[in-house]
Design an enzyme around this catalytic site. Sequence first.
Site, mmCIF file in Angstrom:
data_model
loop_
_atom_site.group_PDB
_atom_site.id
_atom_site.type_symbol
_atom_site.label_atom_id
_atom_site.label_comp_id
_atom_site.label_asym_id
_atom_site.label_seq_id
_atom_site.Cartn_x
_atom_site.Cartn_y
_atom_site.Cartn_z
ATOM 1 N N CYS A 139 0.834 -1.189 0.068
ATOM 2 C CA CYS A 139 -0.093 -0.139 -0.112
ATOM 3 C C CYS A 139 1.029 1.141 0.001
ATOM 4 O O CYS A 139 0.594 2.316 -0.998
ATOM 5 C CB CYS A 139 -0.965 0.242 1.242
ATOM 6 S SG CYS A 139 -0.104 -0.618 2.828
ATOM 7 N N HIS A 219 -2.327 5.767 6.157
ATOM 8 C CA HIS A 219 -1.083 6.218 6.116
ATOM 9 C C HIS A 219 -1.131 7.504 5.789
ATOM 10 O O HIS A 219 -1.826 7.950 5.029
ATOM 11 C CB HIS A 219 0.033 5.347 5.235
ATOM 12 C CG HIS A 219 -0.123 3.865 5.304
ATOM 13 N ND1 HIS A 219 0.454 3.195 6.586
ATOM 14 C CD2 HIS A 219 -0.372 2.982 4.494
ATOM 15 C CE1 HIS A 219 0.269 2.019 6.226
ATOM 16 N NE2 HIS A 219 -0.170 1.797 4.967
HETATM 17 P P1 NAD Z 1 -5.022 -10.535 6.467
HETATM 18 O O1 NAD Z 1 -4.384 -11.394 7.637
HETATM 19 O O2 NAD Z 1 -6.133 -9.628 6.316
HETATM 20 O O3 NAD Z 1 -5.551 -11.762 5.374
HETATM 21 C C1 NAD Z 1 -4.771 -12.951 5.003
HETATM 22 C C2 NAD Z 1 -5.818 -14.175 4.766
HETATM 23 O O4 NAD Z 1 -5.084 -15.429 4.385
HETATM 24 C C3 NAD Z 1 -6.527 -14.526 6.121
HETATM 25 O O5 NAD Z 1 -8.095 -14.653 5.795
HETATM 26 C C4 NAD Z 1 -5.858 -15.838 6.544
HETATM 27 O O6 NAD Z 1 -6.900 -16.577 7.362
HETATM 28 C C5 NAD Z 1 -5.528 -16.550 5.452
HETATM 29 N N1 NAD Z 1 -4.516 -17.440 5.177
HETATM 30 C C6 NAD Z 1 -3.492 -17.639 6.403
HETATM 31 N N2 NAD Z 1 -2.760 -18.682 5.983
HETATM 32 C C7 NAD Z 1 -3.327 -19.323 4.643
HETATM 33 C C8 NAD Z 1 -2.792 -20.246 4.035
HETATM 34 N N3 NAD Z 1 -1.728 -21.042 4.354
HETATM 35 N N4 NAD Z 1 -3.683 -20.628 2.969
HETATM 36 C C9 NAD Z 1 -4.668 -19.736 2.547
HETATM 37 N N5 NAD Z 1 -5.212 -18.609 3.346
HETATM 38 C C10 NAD Z 1 -4.448 -18.432 4.318
HETATM 39 O O7 NAD Z 1 -3.699 -10.189 5.527
HETATM 40 P P2 NAD Z 1 -3.743 -8.825 4.480
HETATM 41 O O8 NAD Z 1 -3.801 -7.677 5.216
HETATM 42 O O9 NAD Z 1 -5.068 -9.139 3.425
HETATM 43 O O10 NAD Z 1 -2.623 -8.893 3.821
HETATM 44 C C11 NAD Z 1 -2.473 -10.024 2.676
HETATM 45 C C12 NAD Z 1 -1.121 -9.493 1.914
HETATM 46 O O11 NAD Z 1 -1.478 -8.131 1.287
HETATM 47 C C13 NAD Z 1 0.029 -9.500 2.621
HETATM 48 O O12 NAD Z 1 1.211 -9.507 1.705
HETATM 49 C C14 NAD Z 1 0.192 -7.896 2.877
HETATM 50 O O13 NAD Z 1 1.364 -7.443 3.018
HETATM 51 C C15 NAD Z 1 -0.463 -7.155 1.632
HETATM 52 N N6 NAD Z 1 -1.051 -5.970 1.931
HETATM 53 C C16 NAD Z 1 -1.741 -5.661 3.041
HETATM 54 C C17 NAD Z 1 -2.115 -4.405 3.026
HETATM 55 C C18 NAD Z 1 -3.036 -3.775 4.397
HETATM 56 O O14 NAD Z 1 -3.073 -2.996 4.876
HETATM 57 N N7 NAD Z 1 -3.796 -4.815 5.300
HETATM 58 C C19 NAD Z 1 -2.124 -3.406 2.292
HETATM 59 C C20 NAD Z 1 -1.242 -3.778 1.201
HETATM 60 C C21 NAD Z 1 -0.973 -4.865 0.785
#
Ligand code: NAD
Length: 340
Positions: A139, A219
């Site tokens: 992000c 942010h």
């Molecule tokens: P999150 O924890 O909200 O979601 C992750 C999901 O994956 C959860 O539902 C979890 O249960 C599931 N999960 C965990 N282990 C798993 C597995 N082995 N197989 C399948 N599913 C599984 O995380 P998020 O915030 O959505 O982040 C996901 C990615 O996006 C990361 O790389 C993060 O850095 C990136 N990201 C996050 C944001 C943010 O602000 N949240 C912003 C941009 C990018």
Amino acid sequence: MIKVAVNGYGTIGKRVASAILAQPDMTLVGVSKTSPNYEAYQAQKMGINLYVTKESLKEFEEAGIKVKGVLEDMIKEADVVVDATPNGVGAQYKQVYSSMGKRALFQGGEKANVADVSFSALCNYDEAVDKRYVRVVSCNTTGLLRTLCTLNRVSKIAKVRGTIVRRAADPKEVKKGPINSLVPDPASIPSHHAKDVNTVLKDLDIVTMAVVAPTTLMHVHLLDVTVSSPVTKEDVLSVLSSTPRILLASGKSKVSSTAEIVEVARDMGRPRNDLYELVVFEDSVSVRVNEVFLMYAVHQESIVVPENVDAIRAVSGFADGRKSIEMTNASMGIGKGYLV
Ligand code: NAD
């Protein structure tokens, strides 16, 4: 129609799934969950096909949640898998996607070498066309790249110095802090964000510093951008206000904080209060000969969502980046100009 599966249905995965449902040229095969929590119940209510890991099948059965199959069944059906699992987990899945011959997108929490290219639609759509693995940058990096590739159109950027005030946690996260502290994160300079920008703008001279603040909303970035020729404030405002995926918060609208920006998103009736656009505080934009200063806010939960949609088209061989961006913006109501 491009058949898309979403592996990992959390903050990013659920938003990408909703965005795919809104595209005229994509179908959502389903989403995967590892635990039968509220997000799984909600997905079921929305009629989204749920796939689970073999190990968690019994748990879902006991919770009374109907599943369509196991994760491998979902991947088999898809042309493209969007991996939105937690940091580092995506890299472990790469072998699965590759052994099943699927194209995949990874998120910014993965290391850059997980993919053939790191992606930001306004900067390097073309580089991702027909690639097998693409990483949509984080992000913060998306916010930086969207700004820099836009300013680059006013005058070529020579140097960037930036400070990033990071939100401590997403609103749904109950166990993260800090709740009463400002934490350099990392204390070392440059922060990893500069390096991440260099995965897309390879030769750019950029240094970033970052601090975590006790807020969950957005942010904020404070940038000092040196460009290669003198520019005016009007030049800068003109390009910012005419670029889709960027909105200006004007002083006269009295939007002067991330709290008010999110309130506007609520008032707009945006799903999940999402703001896919970068929001620049108009009054912060100032120029000293060839140095541009500005402050803007990044909605961390949603800014990468349109980027994922464009990256799906790119890996599927859709070569017209401009058209893809237009389609994504139209389907999701993404604007330009002023926030209000
Ligand atoms: P999150 O924890 O909200 O979601 C992750 C999901 O994956 C959860 O539902 C979890 O249960 C599931 N999960 C965990 N282990 C798993 C597995 N082995 N197989 C399948 N599913 C599984 O995380 P998020 O915030 O959505 O982040 C996901 C990615 O996006 C990361 O790389 C993060 O850095 C990136 N990201 C996050 C944001 C943010 O602000 N949240 C912003 C941009 C990018």
